[in-house]
Write an enzyme that holds these catalytic residues in place. Structure first.
Site, PDB file in Angstrom:
ATOM      1  N   GLY A 132       0.802  -1.210   0.000  1.00 54.63           N
ATOM      2  CA  GLY A 132       0.000   0.000   0.000  1.00 54.63           C
ATOM      3  C   GLY A 132       0.836   1.261   0.000  1.00 54.63           C
ATOM      4  O   GLY A 132       1.282   1.733   1.060  1.00 54.63           O
ATOM      5  N   PRO A 136      -5.646   7.967  -2.408  1.00 51.22           N
ATOM      6  CA  PRO A 136      -6.611   8.578  -3.333  1.00 51.22           C
ATOM      7  C   PRO A 136      -6.073   9.878  -3.953  1.00 51.22           C
ATOM      8  O   PRO A 136      -6.321  10.145  -5.128  1.00 51.22           O
ATOM      9  CB  PRO A 136      -7.828   8.859  -2.433  1.00 51.22           C
ATOM     10  N   TRP A 164      -6.211   1.751  -4.850  1.00 48.72           N
ATOM     11  CA  TRP A 164      -5.727   0.985  -6.010  1.00 48.72           C
ATOM     12  C   TRP A 164      -4.696  -0.063  -5.586  1.00 48.72           C
ATOM     13  O   TRP A 164      -3.651  -0.193  -6.229  1.00 48.72           O
ATOM     14  CB  TRP A 164      -5.102   1.923  -7.068  1.00 48.72           C
ATOM     15  N   CYS A 240      11.485  -1.247  -3.693  1.00 53.44           N
ATOM     16  CA  CYS A 240      10.557  -2.359  -4.021  1.00 53.44           C
ATOM     17  C   CYS A 240      10.026  -2.179  -5.441  1.00 53.44           C
ATOM     18  O   CYS A 240       9.897  -3.146  -6.194  1.00 53.44           O
ATOM     19  CB  CYS A 240       9.385  -2.386  -3.047  1.00 53.44           C
ATOM     20  N   ARG A 245       9.241  -3.467 -11.162  1.00 58.48           N
ATOM     21  CA  ARG A 245       9.280  -2.948 -12.543  1.00 58.48           C
ATOM     22  C   ARG A 245      10.098  -3.852 -13.443  1.00 58.48           C
ATOM     23  O   ARG A 245       9.813  -3.989 -14.629  1.00 58.48           O
ATOM     24  CB  ARG A 245       9.862  -1.532 -12.537  1.00 58.48           C
ATOM     25  N   ARG A 270      -7.428 -16.351 -42.196  1.00 53.93           N
ATOM     26  CA  ARG A 270      -8.550 -15.510 -42.648  1.00 53.93           C
ATOM     27  C   ARG A 270      -8.295 -15.045 -44.093  1.00 53.93           C
ATOM     28  O   ARG A 270      -7.233 -14.477 -44.386  1.00 53.93           O
ATOM     29  CB  ARG A 270      -8.661 -14.295 -41.718  1.00 53.93           C
ATOM     30  N   LEU A 340      -7.228  -8.423 -36.627  1.00 59.10           N
ATOM     31  CA  LEU A 340      -8.370  -9.305 -36.363  1.00 59.10           C
ATOM     32  C   LEU A 340      -9.708  -8.679 -36.753  1.00 59.10           C
ATOM     33  O   LEU A 340     -10.756  -9.332 -36.623  1.00 59.10           O
ATOM     34  CB  LEU A 340      -8.409  -9.713 -34.879  1.00 59.10           C
ATOM     35  N   GLU A 365       3.153   1.175 -11.266  1.00 58.28           N
ATOM     36  CA  GLU A 365       4.614   1.052 -11.135  1.00 58.28           C
ATOM     37  C   GLU A 365       5.324   2.183 -11.856  1.00 58.28           C
ATOM     38  O   GLU A 365       6.366   1.992 -12.469  1.00 58.28           O
ATOM     39  CB  GLU A 365       5.094  -0.284 -11.711  1.00 58.28           C
TER      40      GLU A 365
HETATM   41  C1  LIG Z   1      -5.053  -1.898 -11.614  1.00 64.30           C
HETATM   42  C2  LIG Z   1      -4.116  -1.104 -10.759  1.00 64.30           C
HETATM   43  C3  LIG Z   1      -3.405  -1.728  -9.734  1.00 64.30           C
HETATM   44  C4  LIG Z   1      -2.575  -0.983  -8.891  1.00 64.30           C
HETATM   45  N1  LIG Z   1      -1.922  -1.602  -7.857  1.00 64.30           N
HETATM   46  C5  LIG Z   1      -1.232  -0.856  -6.953  1.00 64.30           C
HETATM   47  C6  LIG Z   1      -0.649  -1.456  -5.789  1.00 64.30           C
HETATM   48  O1  LIG Z   1      -0.703  -2.686  -5.604  1.00 64.30           O
HETATM   49  N2  LIG Z   1      -0.048  -0.667  -4.872  1.00 64.30           N
HETATM   50  C7  LIG Z   1       0.042   0.693  -5.029  1.00 64.30           C
HETATM   51  O2  LIG Z   1       0.588   1.349  -4.134  1.00 64.30           O
HETATM   52  N3  LIG Z   1      -0.484   1.295  -6.137  1.00 64.30           N
HETATM   53  C8  LIG Z   1      -1.117   0.550  -7.089  1.00 64.30           C
HETATM   54  N4  LIG Z   1      -1.664   1.151  -8.213  1.00 64.30           N
HETATM   55  C9  LIG Z   1      -1.617   2.610  -8.327  1.00 64.30           C
HETATM   56  C10 LIG Z   1      -0.634   3.107  -9.374  1.00 64.30           C
HETATM   57  O3  LIG Z   1       0.675   2.886  -8.966  1.00 64.30           O
HETATM   58  C11 LIG Z   1      -0.941   4.600  -9.606  1.00 64.30           C
HETATM   59  O4  LIG Z   1      -2.178   4.648 -10.285  1.00 64.30           O
HETATM   60  C12 LIG Z   1       0.133   5.319 -10.394  1.00 64.30           C
HETATM   61  O5  LIG Z   1       1.287   5.511  -9.612  1.00 64.30           O
HETATM   62  C13 LIG Z   1      -0.328   6.690 -10.925  1.00 64.30           C
HETATM   63  O6  LIG Z   1      -0.917   7.425  -9.919  1.00 64.30           O
HETATM   64  P1  LIG Z   1      -2.344   8.115 -10.151  1.00 64.30           P
HETATM   65  O7  LIG Z   1      -3.268   7.109 -10.691  1.00 64.30           O
HETATM   66  O8  LIG Z   1      -2.706   8.779  -8.870  1.00 64.30           O
HETATM   67  O9  LIG Z   1      -2.112   9.188 -11.279  1.00 64.30           O
HETATM   68  P2  LIG Z   1      -1.558  10.678 -11.089  1.00 64.30           P
HETATM   69  O10 LIG Z   1      -0.304  10.648 -10.287  1.00 64.30           O
HETATM   70  O11 LIG Z   1      -2.663  11.556 -10.643  1.00 64.30           O
HETATM   71  O12 LIG Z   1      -1.161  11.024 -12.592  1.00 64.30           O
HETATM   72  C14 LIG Z   1      -2.150  11.345 -13.587  1.00 64.30           C
HETATM   73  C15 LIG Z   1      -1.412  11.709 -14.874  1.00 64.30           C
HETATM   74  O13 LIG Z   1      -0.567  12.836 -14.643  1.00 64.30           O
HETATM   75  C16 LIG Z   1       0.767  12.503 -15.007  1.00 64.30           C
HETATM   76  N5  LIG Z   1       1.720  13.174 -14.118  1.00 64.30           N
HETATM   77  C17 LIG Z   1       1.775  13.133 -12.759  1.00 64.30           C
HETATM   78  N6  LIG Z   1       2.821  13.832 -12.303  1.00 64.30           N
HETATM   79  C18 LIG Z   1       3.454  14.333 -13.402  1.00 64.30           C
HETATM   80  C19 LIG Z   1       4.612  15.132 -13.607  1.00 64.30           C
HETATM   81  N7  LIG Z   1       5.377  15.558 -12.573  1.00 64.30           N
HETATM   82  N8  LIG Z   1       4.944  15.452 -14.876  1.00 64.30           N
HETATM   83  C20 LIG Z   1       4.211  15.023 -15.920  1.00 64.30           C
HETATM   84  N9  LIG Z   1       3.115  14.256 -15.801  1.00 64.30           N
HETATM   85  C21 LIG Z   1       2.748  13.905 -14.552  1.00 64.30           C
HETATM   86  C22 LIG Z   1       0.856  10.996 -14.875  1.00 64.30           C
HETATM   87  O14 LIG Z   1       1.931  10.462 -15.633  1.00 64.30           O
HETATM   88  C23 LIG Z   1      -0.505  10.581 -15.367  1.00 64.30           C
HETATM   89  O15 LIG Z   1      -0.492  10.564 -16.765  1.00 64.30           O
HETATM   90  C24 LIG Z   1      -2.448   0.421  -9.102  1.00 64.30           C
HETATM   91  C25 LIG Z   1      -3.122   1.022 -10.177  1.00 64.30           C
HETATM   92  C26 LIG Z   1      -3.939   0.281 -11.002  1.00 64.30           C
HETATM   93  C27 LIG Z   1      -4.659   0.950 -12.135  1.00 64.30           C
END
Ligand SMILES: Cc1cc2nc3c(=O)[nH]c(=O)nc-3n(C[C@H](O)[C@H](O)[C@H](O)COP(=O)(O)OP(=O)(O)OC[C@H]3O[C@@H](n4cnc5c(N)ncnc54)[C@H](O)[C@@H]3O)c2cc1C
Length: 386
Positions: A132, A136, A164, A240, A245, A270, A340, A365
């Site tokens: 974790g 949010p 997530w 980690c 990665r 096809r 396809l 990641e």
């Molecule tokens: C199916 C799934 C499983 C997951 N499993 C885990 C888990 O096991 N443990 C865990 O801790 N997390 C997990 N995650 C979370 C994942 O690591 C995050 O979603 C990811 O780090 C991106 O964070 P965010 O979604 O808050 O996007 P945000 O950080 O809000 O980013 C939104 C967009 O803005 C861009 N952005 C952000 N900062 C910058 C910057 N400085 N410059 C340019 N662009 C930027 C990003 O690249 C992205 O395109 C999971 C996510 C998914 C979808």
């Protein structure tokens, strides 16, 4: 390899690596492929059952040593990730989060007691772990996390929300990262601790054969020995992520391979305009370009894996692999879908499922943008994160 091993890549693997790959390929063929389309459609996967089966094969924490872990090479682990993700990215995520995130965190930063308590059970799949870090309101910028851990006598009190989190709803233990007065620290939190609740995140359009959840920590009281003693600062969870990665660098190639093999078979069977799709130059150009990208990605993965086995893999090198291989895998999945035609959008074929899954793999990641910033900082010496 993709249909044809254009570059004789197999010759660069050891006999043991080829054997491990064959074992994982067989288990994916028998246990994942026949069912995964149904799991994906239903948004349900027998994760605990799969974990025990993968544990029995030594796939959980397989690149770690001791505590019931197989102690394989990083390349063998990468090949296992590739084969698992040829089945489904969600199934590979189950293994990655267990081994590279949750188990690695305890193995690398935990006390001897924590290792004895959790690792052997996690290696067999009897205990499931999750990791974790994301919240949010804090994803790409985990350094701004608001989950707090404060001392109360000898105990720790944790409060906050993690979002997530793969495996959270089925986990026995969560590695939780929280801010303390001294900086970020990690905790091994049994999921049955009072104040811990996990809610499954529904309506996912991607990684549907993977369980994802939110963890609420409501003034969770933990004993002093729940803290991972060697995890000091944000570099601990980032360490980690570097581990996990590396698995993704390989894994994404598995999803791409499955798409390419499906498209190759489809194109040769096809017929349109009186000849197989494979006989059209435009189709061959697509297939050739994709095969070239796939082989380049594989060479990159192998190079990074060998660096990892030599103990010389640096985080920005993993960023090169994650950025390139996931981006190219997604491009391959989308291009294969065009070959396809209408069948490309059907769940009867794996291509659209892989493409949808890779959208998550592109984001978790470290997003592509974050890896571009890591590489940009290494090239220029200037941090452009903020
Ligand atoms: C199916 C799934 C499983 C997951 N499993 C885990 C888990 O096991 N443990 C865990 O801790 N997390 C997990 N995650 C979370 C994942 O690591 C995050 O979603 C990811 O780090 C991106 O964070 P965010 O979604 O808050 O996007 P945000 O950080 O809000 O980013 C939104 C967009 O803005 C861009 N952005 C952000 N900062 C910058 C910057 N400085 N410059 C340019 N662009 C930027 C990003 O690249 C992205 O395109 C999971 C996510 C998914 C979808």
């Amino acid at each position: 390899m993709v249909g044809v091993d254009l570059l004789d890549l197999d010759s660069s693997l050891t006999e043991e690596e080829r054997q491990i790959r064959a074992v994982v390929r067989r288990v994916v063929d028998e246990r994942v492929r026949p069912h995964v389309a149904g799991w994906y459609e239903a948004g349900e996967v027998p994760a605990r059952e799969l974990a025990r089966e993968f544990g029995a094969l030594g796939l959980l924490g397989m690149h770690l040593t001791g505590y019931g872990c197989a102690g394989s090479t990083a390349v063998a682990y990468g090949l296992a990730c590739l084969e698992l993700e040829a089945g489904d990215s969600g199934v590979r995520s189950l293994v990655s989060v267990q081994g590279s995130l949750a188990m690695y965190a305890i193995w690398r930063y935990g006390s001897e007691e924590q290792k004895q308590r959790w690792l052997p059970a996690m290696a067999t799949g009897e205990a499931i772990g999750c990791f974790g870090l994301t919240e949010p309101d804090h994803g790409s910028d985990p350094g701004s996390m608001t989950t707090r851990a404060r001392r109360d006598g000898d105990d720790w009190i944790l409060h906050g929300t993690k979002m997530w989190i793969t495996n959270a709803p089925i986990a026995d233990v969560a590695v939780i990262w929280a801010r303390t007065d001294e900086g970020v620290r990690g905790f091994a939190v049994p999921m049955d601790t009072p104040g811990v609740t996990a809610r499954e995140i529904g309506r996912k359009m991607s990684l549907r054969a993977s369980v994802t959840g939110e963890i609420a920590l409501d003034d969770v009281r933990l004993p002093a020995d729940a803290r991972l003693p060697e995890a000091i600062g944000l570099k601990a969870p980032l360490g980690c992520l570097t581990e996990a990665r590396h698995g993704i660098v390989w894994g994404a190639l598995g999803a791409a391979r499955d798409c390419l093999e499906t498209a190759l078979t489809y194109a040769t069977t096809r017929t349109q305009f009186g000849r197989p799709l494979a006989g059209f130059q435009l189709t061959q150009a697509k297939l050739a370009d994709m095969a070239v990208e796939w082989h380049k990605g594989y060479l990159l993965a192998l190079h990074l894996g060998r660096l990892a086995d030599a103990g010389r893999l640096r985080p920005e090198q993993v960023s090169v692999g994650k950025l390139n291989n996931v981006r190219e895998a997604l491009a391959i999945a989308r291009e294969c879908r065009t070959i396809l035609g209408a069948n490309g959008v059907s769940g009867d074929y794996p291509v659209m499922r892989h493409a949808n899954n890779l959208e998550s793999v592109l984001t978790y990641e470290g997003t592509s943008e974050i890896h571009q910033l890591v590489i940009g900082q290494r090239l220029t010496g200037v941090s452009a994160f903020t």
